[in-house]
Design a protein around this motif. Structure first.
Motif, PDB file in Angstrom:
ATOM      1  N   SER A  22       0.813  -1.221   0.000  1.00  9.55           N
ATOM      2  CA  SER A  22       0.000   0.000   0.000  1.00  9.55           C
ATOM      3  C   SER A  22       0.845   1.268   0.000  1.00  9.55           C
ATOM      4  CB  SER A  22      -0.960   0.019   1.197  1.00  9.55           C
ATOM      5  OG  SER A  22      -0.242  -0.078   2.400  1.00  9.55           O
ATOM      6  N   ALA A  23       2.120   1.165   0.371  1.00  8.21           N
ATOM      7  CA  ALA A  23       2.908   2.406   0.463  1.00  8.21           C
ATOM      8  C   ALA A  23       4.401   2.122   0.537  1.00  8.21           C
ATOM      9  CB  ALA A  23       2.491   3.191   1.702  1.00  8.21           C
ATOM     10  N   ILE A  24       5.150   3.204   0.409  1.00  8.25           N
ATOM     11  CA  ILE A  24       6.597   3.195   0.673  1.00  8.25           C
ATOM     12  C   ILE A  24       6.813   4.124   1.866  1.00  8.25           C
ATOM     13  CG2 ILE A  24       8.877   3.829  -0.241  1.00  8.25           C
ATOM     14  CD1 ILE A  24       7.523   3.521  -3.093  1.00  8.25           C
ATOM     15  N   LEU A  25       7.507   3.609   2.873  1.00 12.33           N
ATOM     16  CA  LEU A  25       7.860   4.439   4.040  1.00 12.33           C
ATOM     17  C   LEU A  25       9.377   4.586   4.005  1.00 12.33           C
ATOM     18  CD1 LEU A  25       7.569   5.854   6.771  1.00 12.33           C
ATOM     19  CD2 LEU A  25       7.220   3.620   7.850  1.00 12.33           C
ATOM     20  N   ALA A  26       9.830   5.724   3.502  1.00 18.08           N
ATOM     21  CA  ALA A  26      11.273   5.933   3.333  1.00 18.08           C
ATOM     22  C   ALA A  26      11.777   6.895   4.408  1.00 18.08           C
ATOM     23  CB  ALA A  26      11.543   6.498   1.945  1.00 18.08           C
ATOM     24  N   VAL A  27      13.042   6.727   4.770  1.00 21.72           N
ATOM     25  CA  VAL A  27      13.644   7.565   5.823  1.00 21.72           C
ATOM     26  C   VAL A  27      14.711   8.450   5.189  1.00 21.72           C
ATOM     27  CG1 VAL A  27      14.939   7.531   7.998  1.00 21.72           C
ATOM     28  CG2 VAL A  27      13.280   5.709   7.506  1.00 21.72           C
TER      29      VAL A  27
END
Ligand code: T4K
Length: 367
Positions: A128-133
């Motif tokens: 559902s998504a990309i969680l990038a730091v």
């Protein structure tokens, strides 16, 4: 042992507000009797931060982790989210607390951020998504991430915990992706003792962000969402208002410290610095180095222990990788992240460090 520091040198030393100024605001809080729930100082700090970060929407939270938990709910994420294993536990844990499976992707060596050329191989029909730091404040490859998200109909959240005031060319880091999260923990350059924020371009998200931050309560007797208590209180907001005035000077001092570290440590082979694009305005949040044992002759762990003998407490951010946590039983084959995690060391980095402090720390490292 002539480099021994009498007082311990930690990775950071939080900026503290002038006592008189803070006590004046505390007196006002006492007089008003309003300690939380959209008080005067919260609203004032939200306004100041919107302007400093140059973002259309910003809401404050009681810490970065609650803010990230909320961002995931605001976007209705579910199933799987692709993220980096080279981060603080809060990043994947906020997914797990939302019932989402973190799917880890390797990182790119010089930026230490998620490798955008690897992301697509992890996309499934559950993603559902990309969680990038933006690791240590260094921006991710936001253009490529935006294209992947667009092509696969995914949301993007940026964990910008370290990226306060970072800019890409002239664009504030808080304007990329669907939502960005900032941490205002005392170890951060700008802080509110504990705190965090969400920023987002899409103003239609604002109502849901506010609802979820306040138990889902719209008004007395009307509860519209299963929200959380994510509110920042007035004592935190007042602290932030005064600290905000100190940030520019602190950033200048950190810039000089960063230059001095680089100048001294680059004299020897085997020490590498995080690569910043010339058009990026850095956050000056951390000063990470990577020690390549074969070239340098000593390992990261040796240097970490050696510094401790002299009363200097550097930090192995981020070691171990999230994929090494005891409860995690998914894939562990992320060779770049593994190497970086074994080489990285964040050195003490705050404005009060003197030139001679920095020189001493470097001398201990160079042996
Ligand atoms: N995402 C990312 C990528 C993050 O790095 C973080 C937090 C988050 C999300 C979550 O944001 P928050 O929910 O925290 O807002 C620290 C911080 O607690 C944490 O905020 C931060 N990242 C992380 C990288 O570092 P620790 O456990 O390493 O910190 P601690 O308490 O050992 O402090 C480090 C040193 O700083 C101490 O040795 C002494 C000094 N210190 C610390 C505090 C708290 C002070 O001098 N004064 C203080 O008040 O996690």
């Amino acid at each position: 042992m002539n480099h021994f520091f009498k007082s311990p040198i930690y990775i950071t030393k939080p900026l503290l507000p002038d006592r008189e100024k803070y006590f004046e605001l505390l007196n006002n809080i006492f007089d008003s009797g309003i300690l939380s729930n959209n008080g005067k100082y919260l609203l004032e700090l939200e306004g100041s931060l919107r302007s400093i970060l140059d973002v259309p929407n910003l809401r404050l939270f009681n810490n970065g982790t609650t803010a990230l938990l909320t961002a995931i709910r605001v976007l209705n994420l579910a199933g799987e989210v692709i993220t980096t294993p080279f981060t603080f536990p809060a990043t994947p844990h906020t997914l797990i607390w939302n019932g989402i499976k973190p799917v880890f992707c390797d990182i790119e060596e010089t930026s230490m951020n998620i490798d955008v050329f690897e992301i697509e191989k992890y996309i499934t029909n559950k993603t559902s998504a990309i969680l990038a730091v933006h690791t240590f404040g260094t921006p991710c490859h936001v253009g490529k991430i935006e294209r992947i998200a667009h092509d696969h109909n995914l949301k993007v959240i940026y964990d910008s915990a370290h990226a306060f005031m970072t800019k890409i060319v002239y664009e504030s880091i808080g304007n990329f992706g669907d939502i960005s999260m900032f941490s205002f923990h005392p170890t951060k350059l700008f802080h509110t003792s504990e705190g965090g924020a969400l920023t987002y371009n899409n103003s239609s998200l604002d109502e849901k962000v506010q609802l979820l931050r306040n138990f889902g309560i719209k008004e007395e007797g009307i509860i519209l969402e299963s929200g959380i208590n994510g509110k920042m209180n007035e004592l935190q907001a007042a602290m932030g208002l005064i600290i905000l005035d100190l940030v520019e000077e602190e950033r200048k001092k950190r810039e000089s410290i960063s230059n001095l570290y680089k100048q001294i440590l680059s004299q020897r082979n085997g020490i590498y610095f995080q690569q910043l694009h010339e058009l990026v305005v850095p956050s000056y949040q951390y000063f990470p180095i990577r020690i390549k044992e074969k070239e340098f002759g000593k390992s990261r762990d040796f240097i970490y222990d050696e510094l401790k003998k002299y009363n200097v407490f550097a930090r192995k951010y981020f070691y171990p990788l999230c994929t090494e946590y005891s409860y995690y039983d998914g894939p562990k084959d992320f060779p770049v992240a593994k190497t970086v995690s074994n080489e990285v060391l964040c050195l003490p980095f705050y404005g009060e460090l003197t030139e001679s402090d920095v020189e001493n720390i470097c001398n201990i490292i160079l042996g």
